[in-house]
Design an enzyme around this catalytic site. Structure first.
Site, PDB file in Angstrom:
ATOM      1  N   THR A   1       1.726   5.161  15.010  1.00  0.00           N
ATOM      2  CA  THR A   1       3.013   5.038  14.308  1.00  0.00           C
ATOM      3  C   THR A   1       3.489   6.379  13.744  1.00  0.00           C
ATOM      4  O   THR A   1       4.617   6.475  13.290  1.00  0.00           O
ATOM      5  CB  THR A   1       2.920   4.049  13.122  1.00  0.00           C
ATOM      6  OG1 THR A   1       1.981   4.563  12.180  1.00  0.00           O
ATOM      7  CG2 THR A   1       2.527   2.665  13.582  1.00  0.00           C
ATOM      8  N   LYS A   2       2.660   7.403  13.755  1.00  0.00           N
ATOM      9  CA  LYS A   2       2.974   8.656  13.053  1.00  0.00           C
ATOM     10  C   LYS A   2       3.871   9.559  13.908  1.00  0.00           C
ATOM     11  O   LYS A   2       4.098   9.274  15.083  1.00  0.00           O
ATOM     12  CB  LYS A   2       1.666   9.363  12.659  1.00  0.00           C
ATOM     13  CG  LYS A   2       0.757   8.518  11.761  1.00  0.00           C
ATOM     14  CD  LYS A   2       1.338   8.277  10.372  1.00  0.00           C
ATOM     15  CE  LYS A   2       0.730   7.074   9.662  1.00  0.00           C
ATOM     16  NZ  LYS A   2      -0.556   7.290   9.052  1.00  0.00           N
ATOM     17  N   PRO A   3       4.393  10.662  13.315  1.00  0.00           N
ATOM     18  CA  PRO A   3       5.363  11.498  14.047  1.00  0.00           C
ATOM     19  C   PRO A   3       4.934  11.919  15.457  1.00  0.00           C
ATOM     20  O   PRO A   3       5.758  11.966  16.365  1.00  0.00           O
ATOM     21  CB  PRO A   3       5.551  12.696  13.122  1.00  0.00           C
ATOM     22  CG  PRO A   3       5.344  12.137  11.752  1.00  0.00           C
ATOM     23  CD  PRO A   3       4.241  11.115  11.913  1.00  0.00           C
TER      24      PRO A   3
ATOM     25  N   HIS B   1      -2.129   8.697  14.334  1.00  0.00           N
ATOM     26  CA  HIS B   1      -2.096   7.256  14.605  1.00  0.00           C
ATOM     27  C   HIS B   1      -0.793   6.951  15.370  1.00  0.00           C
ATOM     28  O   HIS B   1       0.189   7.671  15.220  1.00  0.00           O
ATOM     29  CB  HIS B   1      -2.137   6.537  13.244  1.00  0.00           C
ATOM     30  CG  HIS B   1      -2.091   5.059  13.327  1.00  0.00           C
ATOM     31  ND1 HIS B   1      -0.905   4.360  13.357  1.00  0.00           N
ATOM     32  CD2 HIS B   1      -3.075   4.146  13.385  1.00  0.00           C
ATOM     33  CE1 HIS B   1      -1.168   3.076  13.443  1.00  0.00           C
ATOM     34  NE2 HIS B   1      -2.473   2.910  13.464  1.00  0.00           N
TER      35      HIS B   1
END
Ligand SMILES: *Cc1c(COP(=O)(O)O)cnc(C)c1O
Length: 390
Positions: A186-188, A184
């Protein structure tokens, strides 16, 4: 410090020209869905994780969790021990597989599962433990692994926050039967939306590959006769990743370590600039212990509400007025209507998770953020908190 003119988001993807060029190349190729880029991305992720694992790319972290739970054979009557301080997907996929999530309380500092609470929650129906490596700091895998071995439970990691994280037991996502990543935005790392199931268990990987695409195979008969026929051998889903998504992921993965280091430097800067308030007006997240690697997906502080004249909503609104967006990770699932109704959870059964649910705030943290951005956030947090100290 003068007010910044644009809103600083709490997270933002860091996309380069390589991602844009690769997506363009996919568009021009005429092959948009699952194809060669997905295969390349799976191989690259396996390599990133040390080469010993099977990677099954899917269209979300949620899908990876669903396939992991089903692939592990969990279902009706089985109990899966997990944390209430997580995104709903963690518990929902256990429930959609027909099993029952059993929440246990968390540590107030790390916000990770407490191994002794896991031990106490085990019944004869318990089949698995599903830890979430909160914010990118690995759970206590030595203790959880020991419990799992002794009680014959499997471990499925929700590693949505934790690509790039490690602990003495190994890399996040490779510490149990299966690990689940989310891509997603927002993920790393991101693929727009996307996810991956990682496992060293070939049978589990095969089952996940089957279920990811309708349960359809080119059956042995079709393969042997060389025909283009197919067989439906299981009741599957439509969880396949697109080449369009993998095109982004390939270049994100190549920069994963660099972006992790940038987030780590920003976290170190936050600690330096906010250290004076730590343990007084708020609690800062701890750095990783020696020998561990923190993925720094989120920078979650806990407000010391008893020392403050404002509540969390007012604190977040004050930051927003100064053009700083914040996140909320998480409102405990044990407080939500669905799980209260279905599982009979009560706030008082998980005092630490309830405590955290009222106090957590995620400050902006992402690779594209500058030191000046972090300094502006820290200065604003200091001002708002000191003006409202009691
Ligand atoms: C993001 C996230 C998920 C779900 O991932 P998606 O890719 O959004 O489906 C699951 N668990 C946790 C802890 C997450 O943060």
């Amino acid at each position: 410090m003068s007010m910044r003119r644009d809103v600083l988001p709490f997270s933002a993807p860091c996309l380069g020209d390589e991602e844009i060029a690769e997506v363009n190349a996919v568009l021009r190729s005429g092959w948009l869905t699952t194809g060669p880029r997905v295969e390349q991305f799976e191989a690259a992720l396996a390599e990133y994780l040390g080469g010993e694992v099977q990677v099954v790319a899917v269209n979300s972290g949620t899908a990876a969790l669903h396939l992991a739970v089903l692939g592990a054979g969990l279902g009706d009557g089985d109990e899966v021990i997990t944390t209430p301080l997580t995104w709903p997907a963690t518990a929902n996929m256990i429930m959609l597989a027909g099993a029952r999530p059993v929440f246990v309380d968390i540590d107030r500092q790390t916000l990770n599962l407490l191994p002794d609470q896991v031990e106490r929650a085990i019944t004869r129906h318990t089949k698995a433990v599903l830890p979430v490596h909160f914010a990118g700091l690995c759970c206590e895998m030595a203790a959880l692994g020991e419990t799992a071995r002794r009680r014959r439970l499997c471990i499925i990691e929700d590693a949505a926050h934790a690509l790039g994280a490690a602990c003495p037991q190994g890399q996040a996502g490779c510490l149990g039967l299966a690990g689940c990543f989310s891509f997603h935005p927002t993920k790393p790392i991101t693929t727009g939306e996307g996810g991956a199931l990682v496992t060293a268990d070939r049978q589990l990987a095969d089952k996940a590959r089957l279920l990811r695409f309708h349960g359809v195979t080119r059956g042995a008969r079709a393969r042997m006769s060389g025909t283009m026929e197919y067989e439906v051998t299981a009741l599957g889903f439509k969880y396949n990743m697109l080449d369009l998504q993998a095109a982004i992921g390939l270049h994100q993965l190549a920069r994963a370590d660099q972006m992790r280091r940038q987030r780590e430097q920003l976290a170190t800067l936050y600690r330096r600039l906010l250290g004076e308030l730590d343990g007084d007006l708020l609690d800062l997240p701890s750095p990783a212990p020696a020998g561990w690697r923190h993925a720094w997906h989120l920078y979650v502080v806990k407000l010391r509400l008893e020392r403050l004249k404002l509540d969390r909503a007012a604190f977040r609104a004050a930051l927003r007025e100064r053009n700083i967006a914040t996140g909320l990770h998480y409102l405990g699932l044990h407080l939500q209507p669905l799980y209260r109704r279905e599982l009979g959870c009560r706030a008082e059964d998980f005092p630490n998770a309830t405590w955290a649910s009222e106090r957590v705030v995620s400050l902006p943290l992402f690779a594209g953020m500058t030191d000046e951005d972090a300094a502006y956030v820290a200065q604003t947090v200091r001002e708002v908190l000191s003006e409202n100290a009691r």
